[in-house]
Design a protein around this motif. Structure first.
Motif, PDB file in Angstrom:
ATOM      1  N   UNK A 364       7.116  -8.550  -4.536  1.00  0.00           N
ATOM      2  CA  UNK A 364       8.320  -7.787  -4.189  1.00  0.00           C
ATOM      3  C   UNK A 364       7.985  -6.508  -3.429  1.00  0.00           C
ATOM      4  N   UNK A 365       6.804  -5.963  -3.678  1.00  0.00           N
ATOM      5  CA  UNK A 365       6.423  -4.659  -3.118  1.00  0.00           C
ATOM      6  C   UNK A 365       5.100  -4.749  -2.348  1.00  0.00           C
ATOM      7  N   UNK A 366       4.822  -5.905  -1.767  1.00  0.00           N
ATOM      8  CA  UNK A 366       3.518  -6.196  -1.181  1.00  0.00           C
ATOM      9  C   UNK A 366       3.067  -5.095  -0.219  1.00  0.00           C
ATOM     10  N   UNK A 367       3.901  -4.773   0.745  1.00  0.00           N
ATOM     11  CA  UNK A 367       3.486  -3.812   1.779  1.00  0.00           C
ATOM     12  C   UNK A 367       3.374  -2.400   1.220  1.00  0.00           C
ATOM     13  N   UNK A 368       4.217  -2.039   0.258  1.00  0.00           N
ATOM     14  CA  UNK A 368       4.110  -0.714  -0.341  1.00  0.00           C
ATOM     15  C   UNK A 368       2.862  -0.570  -1.187  1.00  0.00           C
ATOM     16  N   UNK A 369       2.477  -1.641  -1.877  1.00  0.00           N
ATOM     17  CA  UNK A 369       1.231  -1.597  -2.647  1.00  0.00           C
ATOM     18  C   UNK A 369       0.048  -1.425  -1.698  1.00  0.00           C
ATOM     19  N   UNK A 370       0.112  -2.117  -0.584  1.00  0.00           N
ATOM     20  CA  UNK A 370      -0.965  -1.992   0.409  1.00  0.00           C
ATOM     21  C   UNK A 370      -1.049  -0.547   0.922  1.00  0.00           C
ATOM     22  N   UNK A 371       0.112   0.035   1.236  1.00  0.00           N
ATOM     23  CA  UNK A 371       0.126   1.413   1.710  1.00  0.00           C
ATOM     24  C   UNK A 371      -0.314   2.377   0.620  1.00  0.00           C
ATOM     25  N   UNK A 372       0.093   2.115  -0.622  1.00  0.00           N
ATOM     26  CA  UNK A 372      -0.302   2.956  -1.741  1.00  0.00           C
ATOM     27  C   UNK A 372      -1.817   2.926  -1.928  1.00  0.00           C
ATOM     28  N   UNK A 373      -2.387   1.743  -1.840  1.00  0.00           N
ATOM     29  CA  UNK A 373      -3.839   1.575  -1.957  1.00  0.00           C
ATOM     30  C   UNK A 373      -4.560   2.401  -0.894  1.00  0.00           C
ATOM     31  N   UNK A 374      -4.107   2.299   0.340  1.00  0.00           N
ATOM     32  CA  UNK A 374      -4.756   3.039   1.421  1.00  0.00           C
ATOM     33  C   UNK A 374      -4.604   4.544   1.222  1.00  0.00           C
ATOM     34  N   UNK A 375      -3.446   4.946   0.714  1.00  0.00           N
ATOM     35  CA  UNK A 375      -3.188   6.371   0.480  1.00  0.00           C
ATOM     36  C   UNK A 375      -4.059   6.915  -0.644  1.00  0.00           C
ATOM     37  N   UNK A 376      -4.245   6.131  -1.706  1.00  0.00           N
ATOM     38  CA  UNK A 376      -5.092   6.593  -2.822  1.00  0.00           C
ATOM     39  C   UNK A 376      -6.544   6.732  -2.367  1.00  0.00           C
ATOM     40  N   UNK A 377      -6.998   5.808  -1.517  1.00  0.00           N
ATOM     41  CA  UNK A 377      -8.364   5.909  -1.007  1.00  0.00           C
ATOM     42  C   UNK A 377      -8.520   7.175  -0.172  1.00  0.00           C
ATOM     43  N   UNK A 378      -7.543   7.443   0.695  1.00  0.00           N
ATOM     44  CA  UNK A 378      -7.604   8.645   1.531  1.00  0.00           C
ATOM     45  C   UNK A 378      -7.591   9.906   0.660  1.00  0.00           C
ATOM     46  N   UNK A 379      -6.782   9.907  -0.392  1.00  0.00           N
ATOM     47  CA  UNK A 379      -6.724  11.067  -1.281  1.00  0.00           C
ATOM     48  C   UNK A 379      -8.060  11.274  -1.985  1.00  0.00           C
TER      49      UNK A 379
END
Length: 385
Positions: A364-379
């Motif tokens: 249901x949230x595939x693309x948001x999870x992907x973006x969240x993952x990338x954001x956590x790595x950057x943080x």
């Protein structure tokens, strides 16, 4: 590969549906008759210390040919980040793929559960494949019936599965440079086991500083009894590193009483029960964490405009595609992630009774999870630069 993706979605839905319907809505005696193993638990020796040094002990791992690695799939509308893959390592633990009752644990040589575990990885681990270092181990998973009973043999089966996951993690973490972030992710049984792994391998150790995020999805995380033992805080901000994301998805009107009953069946990571006896009867003792994958926050809410893409299977073209801005999400007072009325998407006919969207927690949230993952790595990288 695309055809197999559709099989992945179907397998995930059907198998988890079977277990969840039994767990939530069947009478206990019928549940045990249908799914709980009718044999005596057979103790098994621990795997060799170097077992997960072998490539065939992994469903996905670096170095596999892309066509043989189920975690490399990308649906229509998704693309890899420009430039190099993200510098991070992911450890993903798949949910239950063994639904037989002739053993308490799946054999590593059981072809049906092996194949289905690979399909699970294709359906659920793909939001994390912006890195090329995604690891998903094979393990002697507990049968689905182990989660549908209070029989002490179930605990033995779960302990055996956990021992394998722990050994696989120890092999995985040795491959990760100490200056790079680690992400843990899993669903259902995989999430249940990762909670314990965080307690035993992360909390209070230098490794805690290396965890960019932990996605403990499809199994409740008790705020009082689990989180303090896991060594990580909940994700309160979208740009926060070193935190836990966890949710259970329902549509409205939702019936969650039986889900809560399933949650309190087992004790917290601190060994304490999750209920207390009051004058009104047995009541839940601890709320569980609700993260919103659309906002990247705890107890957040967002309308459908924030949804970057729901992964929807496309049977006519043997493919899957991302459909944007259809599914909202809000953490409500019952601690569940509510998506409003059932979405007008052809996700398949396997929504569970009570409008339980458990089997769609990731898609249901595939693309948001992907973006969240990338954001956590950057943080994490910014924090450690």
């Amino acid at each position: 590969m695309v055809r197999k993706f559709l099989y992945a979605i179907a397998a995930i839905i059907v198998l988890i549906t079977l277990g969840r319907i039994a767990l939530l809505y069947w009478a206990e005696d019928l549940t045990e008759m249908a799914f709980v193993p009718d044999v005596t638990f057979q103790p098994q020796p621990a795997m060799a210390m170097n077992a997960w040094d072998k490539s065939d002990m992994w469903i996905s791992r670096p170095g596999m040919m892309p066509e043989a690695d189920p975690s490399r799939y990308l649906p229509q509308g998704a693309s890899q980040p420009a430039g190099k893959p993200l510098s991070a390592a992911v450890f993903f633990v798949h949910p239950t793929s063994y639904v037989e009752k002739d053993a308490w644990n799946a054999s590593l040589n059981d072809k049906a559960s092996r194949d289905l575990a690979g399909l699970y990885v294709k359906g659920m681990a793909t939001p994390f494949n912006a890195t090329d270092r995604l690891w998903a181990p094979r393990y002697r998973q507990a049968a689905v019936g182990a989660f549908l009973t209070d029989d002490p043999q179930a605990d033995k089966a779960i302990d055996l599965a956990y021992g394998d996951v722990l050994a696989a993690f120890d092999a995985f973490i040795k491959t990760v440079p100490q200056d790079e972030p680690v992400v843990l992710a899993g669903h259902s049984q995989g999430a249940f086991l990762l909670r314990r792994l965080l307690r035993d391998r992360v909390a209070g150790t230098p490794l805690a500083e290396r965890i960019a995020a932990a996605y403990i999805v499809g199994w409740p995380v008790s705020i009082d009894h689990d989180l303090p033992k896991m060594g990580l805080a909940p994700c309160d901000r979208p740009d926060q590193a070193g935190c836990v994301m966890s949710w259970l998805t329902v549509a409205d009107p939702a019936e969650t009483a039986q889900l809560v009953k399933a949650y309190v069946r087992r004790r917290g990571l601190d060994g304490q029960p999750l209920t207390q006896t009051t004058a009104q009867g047995v009541a839940i003792d601890s709320p569980f964490l609700c993260s919103n994958p659309l906002t990247g926050t705890r107890n957040g809410a967002a309308d459908a405009r924030a949804n970057l893409g729901t992964l929807v299977p496309d049977p006519a073209n043997w493919n899957g595609e991302l459909v944007k801005q259809v599914v909202p999400a809000a953490c409500e007072s019952d601690m569940f992630l509510h998506i409003g009325p059932p979405p007008k998407l052809d996700l398949g006919p396997y929504v569970l009774p009570g409008n339980n969207y458990h089997v769609y927690d990731y898609t249901l949230f595939w693309a948001n999870i992907r973006a969240d993952f990338e954001r956590r790595i950057a943080a994490w990288q910014k924090q450690h630069s």
